[in-house]
Design an enzyme around this catalytic site. Sequence first.
Site, PDB file in Angstrom:
ATOM      1  CG  ASP A  74      -0.307  -0.031   2.544  1.00  0.00           C
ATOM      2  OD1 ASP A  74       0.675  -0.770   2.705  1.00  0.00           O
ATOM      3  OD2 ASP A  74      -0.764   0.702   3.453  1.00  0.00           O
ATOM      4  CD  GLU A 136       4.265   0.588   6.851  1.00  0.00           C
ATOM      5  OE1 GLU A 136       5.078   0.824   7.757  1.00  0.00           O
ATOM      6  OE2 GLU A 136       3.876   1.473   6.065  1.00  0.00           O
TER       7      GLU A 136
END
Length: 383
Positions: A74, A136
Amino acid sequence: MTATAATDILGKLVSFDTTSRNTNIPIIDYIEDYLSAHDVKSYRVPDESGEKSSLYATIGPAEVAGVGLSGHTDVVPVDGQDWDTDPFTMTDKGDRLYGRGTCDMKGFLACMMAAVPDFKRRNLKTPIHLLFSYDEEVGCTGVRPMIGEFGERLTKPRMIIVGEPTNMTVVEAHKGGLRWEVTIVGRPVHSSMAPLGVNSISVAAELLGELARMEEELKTEVVDKRFDPPYSTLQVTQINGGVASNIVPAETWFGWEIRGLPGVDPEVYGKRFRQKAAQLESKMREVAPEASIEIKHSSEIPAFSADQGSEVMSLALKLVEQNETFAVSYGTEASLFHHAGAPSVVCGPGDIAQAHTPNEWIEKVELEKCMTFLDKLATWAEH
Ligand SMILES: [Zn+2]
């Protein structure tokens, strides 16, 4: 192994808009297809919604604990940022590659993937595990279910290198991050009748005052010269309250965080904040019984300090041909791996200064350094 393959793969990875609020399934499909084209079997660890997934693969002897290479798929949002180029189309400008995630941290993912054909060719005695996570950037939440499967469906790596941008230096410690969200509900009345209402902004101001005192105390509680700044920080990160100039504001919301050094327990401060809030809440309820202060933990990453002299630290230093380790102030998945019994360090291409910024970039030479690192890792894993 060349950085050209990594550059090509990076262009593809950047083209997926994997802002944390979006699904990451298309990029996982791509990575999974790439691995299977190289005859590498991978395992998904999906979230409950099925919209997100981690991916885990091993090259080399299965069921032996080897070296993990780990990164998140991400990226942070581009909202409100002024970009000169399309953030989701990688742009080559000579020495640098531009695009969201080039630095944090699709550059490392691209290197991991570009190294796969070489890893496959080698006669690895120690396997190399590839770990791809999600979410994350919203508090290292996505890697947790994958860690939960270590020792069961997935072999727990003997050690893990997390490829967050460190300019290919070895990072052995970082601060922890703890975040809270606070919603204060008072009572709205016409502002000419203020004493009949409960002003949520005024209550917030008292809480912010308490936070400012704690911020000062944290500066001296633990001082660790490895870090810059060398103390734990506390700050208010977001605030929102009030609807009109003639209404006593009923609702105020704010977020705050502590970035604590190893050895500092942020929960102590969280508890003190809750006590202050409870006092204020009972005062508010003397005027408006429906008033409330709600406090939520929004994310938590423990502080991280690798064990001195650990195998992973000496291996990483050997591969980068350096003898100095560093500490940083941003949180990573390394602390979660470390606390789960998989000793970790952080070492990856790119400079954290470019992470999360508009016109994010990575230097091509960083990808080259990373490919050299992975080449040496494979040589080490053959013996
Ligand atoms: Zn990152």
